[in-house]
Structure formats: structure tokens, C-alpha cells
Design a protein around this motif. Sequence first.
Motif, PDB file in Angstrom:
ATOM      1  N   CYS A 436       0.855  -1.182   0.000  1.00  0.00           N
ATOM      2  CA  CYS A 436       0.000   0.000   0.000  1.00  0.00           C
ATOM      3  C   CYS A 436       0.893   1.235   0.000  1.00  0.00           C
ATOM      4  CB  CYS A 436      -0.898  -0.021   1.236  1.00  0.00           C
ATOM      5  SG  CYS A 436      -1.797   1.525   1.479  1.00  0.00           S
ATOM      6  N   CYS A 439       0.416   2.584   3.637  1.00  0.00           N
ATOM      7  CA  CYS A 439       0.711   1.761   4.816  1.00  0.00           C
ATOM      8  C   CYS A 439       1.957   0.898   4.642  1.00  0.00           C
ATOM      9  CB  CYS A 439      -0.466   0.871   5.165  1.00  0.00           C
ATOM     10  SG  CYS A 439      -2.033   1.736   5.144  1.00  0.00           S
ATOM     11  N   CYS A 477      -6.432  -1.993   0.332  1.00  0.00           N
ATOM     12  CA  CYS A 477      -5.514  -2.174   1.457  1.00  0.00           C
ATOM     13  C   CYS A 477      -6.312  -2.564   2.694  1.00  0.00           C
ATOM     14  CB  CYS A 477      -4.733  -0.888   1.692  1.00  0.00           C
ATOM     15  SG  CYS A 477      -3.868  -0.897   3.277  1.00  0.00           S
ATOM     16  N   CYS A 480      -6.020   0.754   5.245  1.00  0.00           N
ATOM     17  CA  CYS A 480      -6.615   2.068   4.976  1.00  0.00           C
ATOM     18  C   CYS A 480      -7.744   2.001   3.941  1.00  0.00           C
ATOM     19  CB  CYS A 480      -5.534   3.040   4.511  1.00  0.00           C
ATOM     20  SG  CYS A 480      -4.896   2.647   2.868  1.00  0.00           S
TER      21      CYS A 480
END
Length: 824
Positions: A436, A439, A477, A480
Amino acid sequence: MIKENYHPQLIETECQQKWDNDNTYAVREDETKEKFYCLAMFPYPSGSLHVGHIRNYTIGDVIGRYQRLHQKNVLQPMGWDAFGLPAENAAIQHGVSPKNWTNENIAIMREHLKKLGFAYDWDREINTSQSDYYRWEQWLFIKMYEMGLVYRKNAIVNWDPADQTVLANEQVVDGKGWRSGATIEQREITQWFIKITAYAEELITDLDKLDWPDQVKIMQRNWIGRSHGCNVIFDVPNENTSLDVFTTRVDTLLGATYLAISPNHVLAQQAAKHNPDIQTFIKACQTTKVAEADMATMEKKGINSGFTAVHPISKATVPIWIANYVLSDYGSGAVMAVPGHDQRDFDFARKYNLPIKTVIKDKNDSADSQKLPLLLDGILINSGDFDGLDSAEARRVMADYLVKNNHGSPTIHYRLHDWGVSRQRYWGTPIPFIYCQQCGIVPVPEEQLPVVLPDNVNVKDKLLPLSDIDSFYKVDCPRCGKLARRETDTFDTFIESSWYYARFASYDQHKKILDQRVDYWLPVDQYIGGVEHAVLHLLYARFFNKVLRDLGLIHTDEPFKRLLTQGMVLKDGSKMSKSKGNTVSPMALIEEYGADTLRFFSIFTAPPEQSLEWSDSGVEGAYRFLNRVWKFAFDHQQILPYDHKPDWSKTSAPIKKSRCVIYSLLKQASDDLKKLQLNTVASACMKLLNELQTLANGAQKETEQLADYHYLISDGLRILLIILQPITPHISDYLWQNIGYQQHYGNQSWPKIDTKALEQDNIALIVQVNGKLRSKITVPANADNAIIENAAKADEKVKKYLQNKQVVKIIIVPKRLVNIVIRD
Ligand code: ANZ
Ligand code: ZN
């Protein structure tokens, strides 16, 4: 009642159907019984069984069935190591999906295995390409990530240009891909690694716990390659840095006249920045991947980096060279070069005119007469305060000195590297990670496992890495929720085979990877497989076992207690292979002779560890033997089983002798089975049948002790059928049941050895005079030394030699010989 002719196909089908219907070989945990877990390495489903498989699995089956006859609770599972490149390649060639191709092959091979009558618990069958298996592998990989045992790294990797994938070091043999045979190139790729090196020490020390062939243990020890040595720090003041080198010979430190770094070393890269010659040199080194073994003999090449370092003791200035013989991935990728005492450094110094300094003197030679380089330990010279120390002591003293002066410390290095497990191929377990932008690297949450390998792929004309399937890699993801990218590499297939042995114990557990049943079954008591797996599979599986243990999932340190590495099957002296066109078709042989013949042949012909030379006449010989067993049972079925027990003290000498032979053969077979000398078990069976034949002939001539004859024939055939049972289970079980020994299949016990039967009334002894064979005498088996001595001296032939001679002493080797020592 049995028919006159042996029809293996009929009886084998009947037996197999019965085993299948009764689920004879399914096992459950049973605390009241001792367990025995017998495992032969599971096959890759290539589509057909070859004779090597048959040998491997027959050996396993004999061992398993033998343990069963000893009332053990025997687990013999079977499964399929189903991921891997051949499926993909076949799919490209034939335009079928790798999954269908694999599953069709499995169906065929399962039938073939069933035709061989192996005592497998088929309920436990594992197919590693199914998500109910690999989901736990994905789960385990994430656990390992949480334990810090998994990481991503940009690394120079072995690239197989034919298979278009990365290979682990273990999978590169002599610079070539282990499967494709293509010359391996070096590439820089980011990939996943498993930190097997964290267990290097334990992987070495625990080898001592294993009942494995020494050869395999040695190969593993060398592969892990533990080196005790010292890290030495050389300051590089002009670059405001320092250089670490690893040496096993810190005692030669004052002989270091230059440093050598690998072309991939950061300092080398730095030197290259402003120097085109260095750039060219480094490029040239990087295109040639050199097998470590060739390092010693290849031509040494190098270039001066222009940097210099300060010797930590003498404070002399030493040049730093970039050299092709320094490995980037061993130690720190840098060496202190000691041309006086290291062959590689010596060759290099000669070539580039670098100083050679002698700092070790042979204990027996004077320093100037000694041949350079002196590689052995000796006494230190030209080393200042350290002069006069012997090498071993100097290593301790000098390491201490370096520690005190902050210029080094003792260290242990391992040759073993972390295991790169990313493969850029389709037919494997998807690696359960997501990238991601926000992230970073995110493991797939447990509730989203398994990451299923998509089925709907078109493999017609090209390899299909998952990076071409956007429905696969485009994901949200898990942290998120934004669009992210799924990892599209798959695992090295050696991961599946690293833990399958444990899963067999929890095969139907869908909530966890493993459950408490592993405590009952593990470790595997007997593992059987090819020696080609000595470092690859067997090392990985040992490592996984330790990780599973550290996760609290299993409670044994090692997966495979005892290992048998079976030899190859050869034809006309060379390995059977399709390319040589010297293969034989096991299935055609089963059609012709039956599975028992094939099983008997593969056990009888050679000891399990040795190579087996295929011979058609050997197969026919096995078939003839089984026909004779059948015929003998047919001829005697009227008297079988015979219950009247003779009074052995009153029976005749020939019967007694036969009884002794039969029970001696039983004893030999029992002992040989314990040692896994299976071929001599098979030959004991042949001898046993011969003895039964002798008895039958005797019974025809003598009518007086017919009851005793019949009893012993019945007893001997009972023993023969049980000894044969692990090797040729169909004919044994069939005859056993149909001539009425016992109602049920599979619940026989190994026969007890009647030690009384082994006692012979009389035994023959060789008589020697001064070590020369002179005669043979027969004495009562329980005769004491005095009786034996007298009998020997009284023998007519011996007497001649003793005339007018003084007997000095008489040596008796019990049950074998008497040696009379005389003086002339
Ligand atoms: C100085 C020296 C003097 C060495 C001497 C040997 C003999 P093993 O035993 O296999 O662990 N070495 C260290 N790192 C290296 C690398 N990255 N590439 C190539 N060679 C490397 O070998 C340890 C020895 O191999 C080390 O000890 C080092 O050379 C070399 F008379 O240091 B020795
Ligand atoms: Zn995110």
C-alpha cells in the motif's frame, strides 16, 4: 481352498478392494498403542510412477508393515507435492490449465499406487496445490513475519533464464539451475527471504540427535559451514570509514599486506564512481557467477581501488584491492590478504607484485627454507610482541588484544544464507502480502486467508505470472482501504514440502494449521527418500520444524528421527531416464507379473541404500519364486493348518534339523529387518521355501513321523507367509486367509522365535593344527571344553599330526573351531 494357478492380477484386485472397503490402513491416535510414523517422500505428480518411486515406496511399505506386525499403530500417509514448474510448462505445451493437468496426474498416480498395494491411510491424502493446504502455509509465513523471520531485501539473486525465475543457492548446482540446467545469471531483485540463518547453530548441533546416514549429516554440516574466526577492523582514514574483514587466521594478522574486497562491496562501488577502469572491472565480475568451489582454482583478477587502510597492530598503510575471488555474501565481503599463508592471496600477490610476508614458521623447518605459502599452523615470527606463540594460542591472545583496542572481536560465520523464497511464476502459493502506498507492506489479515490462486488463466502461449492478472493484484488495502497492490510472486515449492509431514497428523483440521494430534504422531520415526534431498528439502524441513516448535505448535526438535536414503535404480549401469530411453514401465510389468513380483524384485535385488540394477530376468526370478510359494501352498492345503503339536524330543533328526533351519531363518530375517537390511529378508524367504520343499520330500519318503512333518510344514509355511507379508502383502494375505490360518487380514503378528528350535543336538566344529585346517568333528551342542578337546584329539585325521608332538595349548572358538597348537 485355492486354485492351482497363481493369478496375481485376480488376487491383488481382490485384496486391494477388501483393504479399501474395510479401510484397513486408516489409523487413529490410540494412546494404548505405541505409534510408528513411517513416511516416504511424497511425489511430484508428474503423471506416472517410475521404478524409482516404486522402490522408494516399497521400502517404506515394508518397514511400515513390519512395524504393524509388531502391533504398532502405524501411520503411512501419502500426498502430492503438487506445485511447481512442470505443470506450468506442460500447460503451455498442451494448452490445459496447470490445475487440471496436475489433478489428472494425481488421479492416475493414485490409481497406480493403489495397484501396488501400499498400506496408506488414504483419508489423509494431501494435495499441496489446494487452498485448504496452502492457506496454512500463508498463515505460517505471516507468523514468521511477526517473529522477525521473514523480510524483504533487494538482493543479487540467482536468475534462471530458462525457467524465468529466481532460484535459492541450494537450487544452483555447479552454476546451473537444478531443474532447467540453464547457466545461472546474477540479477538484482527485491524478494522475500526466510531467515534460516537464525537457526544455523541449532541446525548443526541437532544433527547429533539424528539416526541419519553420516554422509547426509556431513553434507548438511558443510552446507551450513560453521567457521570460528575473528572480525578485524581496519580504519580507512581518508574515507572516514573502516573496513571489517572476517578471518579464521587472526594469528597471521601481521602478515596482511593488502586488503581485498568483493566487486559488490560499498567501497568498491565508491571507488568506481570516478574511475572507468574500475567500473569496467566490476561489470565484468558481475556477469560471471562463480560457484564457490571454483573460487580456489579460477584465475584471480583484481584492480587497485586507490583506497588505503591502516593495519590495526603495526599501523602500516595497506592498499585495498578489488578482487574477483572475494565473495560478496560471505563474512563481510572483505578479506585481509596474507599472501605468505593463503594460496589465493599468494597467487594474487604474485600476479600483481604485492609484498609477501612470512609470519608463521613451520615447527620443524627454519623460516627461510620453508615453501610458500605455508598454510598450516606453526610458530609466530615477524609479529612483534606475538613472536614465539603457537598459532592456536596466538589466535586467542590476538583476539583479546583486538577486543581491548576496539579493533575486532571473535565471531562465528556460517556459509548458510537466508532462503530467498519468491518465485516469479504462476503455479505456486501466492505470497500473502499487500503493498500500500500509504501503509507500506501489509500482511493479509488472517480472516482473509487463503489468498486463492486464480484458476481462470490462459496459459496457451506464455508464462503467466500473476502480475498479468489485474483482478488478482488489484486489492483494497486491509488497513486504509485505498487501492493497493497484491504481491504477485509465489512461494518456492520447497516450502510446501517443508511441513507436510506435520500436516498429515492434522489433515482434516480446518480451524488451525496443526492440532494436538501432532504430539501423538511426531516425529516421523522413519523417513525414506533420495539422497539428492540431503541439503535442500531435508534442511528446510528441519528448519520449519524448529519454527513450528517455537510457535508452540509442535513439541519435538526434529522432524525425522531416522532416515534411509535409498539408492538409485539403474539400467545397464546408468540412471534410468526418458532421454536415455532406458526406462521400464512399472504398470506394464504389473499387468504381466502382478505388483507382488515387482515389490519382491525391488526389495530382493539390492540393499536399500545401494543402487539397484534393473534386470528382466530378476523380475522373472521373483515371479517364479512367488509361483513356487503358491504351488507349495496349493499342494499342501489339505493339511493346513495342522494343529497336532509334536513332542520334539522324540522326533527324528532330519525334522529337528529342518525346524532349526526354519527358525534360524526367522531369526535372521527378524534381525535383518531391524537393521533395514531388507534384501536379505527376501533371500531368507527363498531359503525358507527351499527348506519347506526338503521337508515335503522327506514326508513323502518317510511315513512314520508324518504328523511331525505335517506340523512343521504347516508351521514353516505360516512363518514364510508372515515374513513375506510386508514385501508381498497380496499373495501372503490371500494365502493366509484362504488356506485357513486365520480369518482376518492384517492382524497377524510377527512369529515368535522358538529358541528351543535353534538348539541343535550336535554341532560341527572345524579342527585346526597350528592354524591349518585338518578335520571336522561333530560334538553335542552342549559339550564343555574338555569334551571338545578330547574329541578333537581323538579324531583320526588329527591324531596323525599330533604323534610325538607336544600340545602347547588348545584354543576353542565356541560353535566354530578348535585350534590345537603343537611344538615340533
Ligand atoms: C586471513 C587468512 C590467512 C585467511 C590465512 C586464511 C588463511 P572459511 O574457513 O571457509 O570460513 N575469507 C573471508 N571472507 C571471505 C570472502 N567473503 N570471500 C572469500 N574469502 C573470504 O574461510 C575463512 C577465510 O576465508 C578467512 O580467513 C579469509 O581468509 C577468507 F593464512 O583471512 B582468511
Ligand atoms: Zn493502506
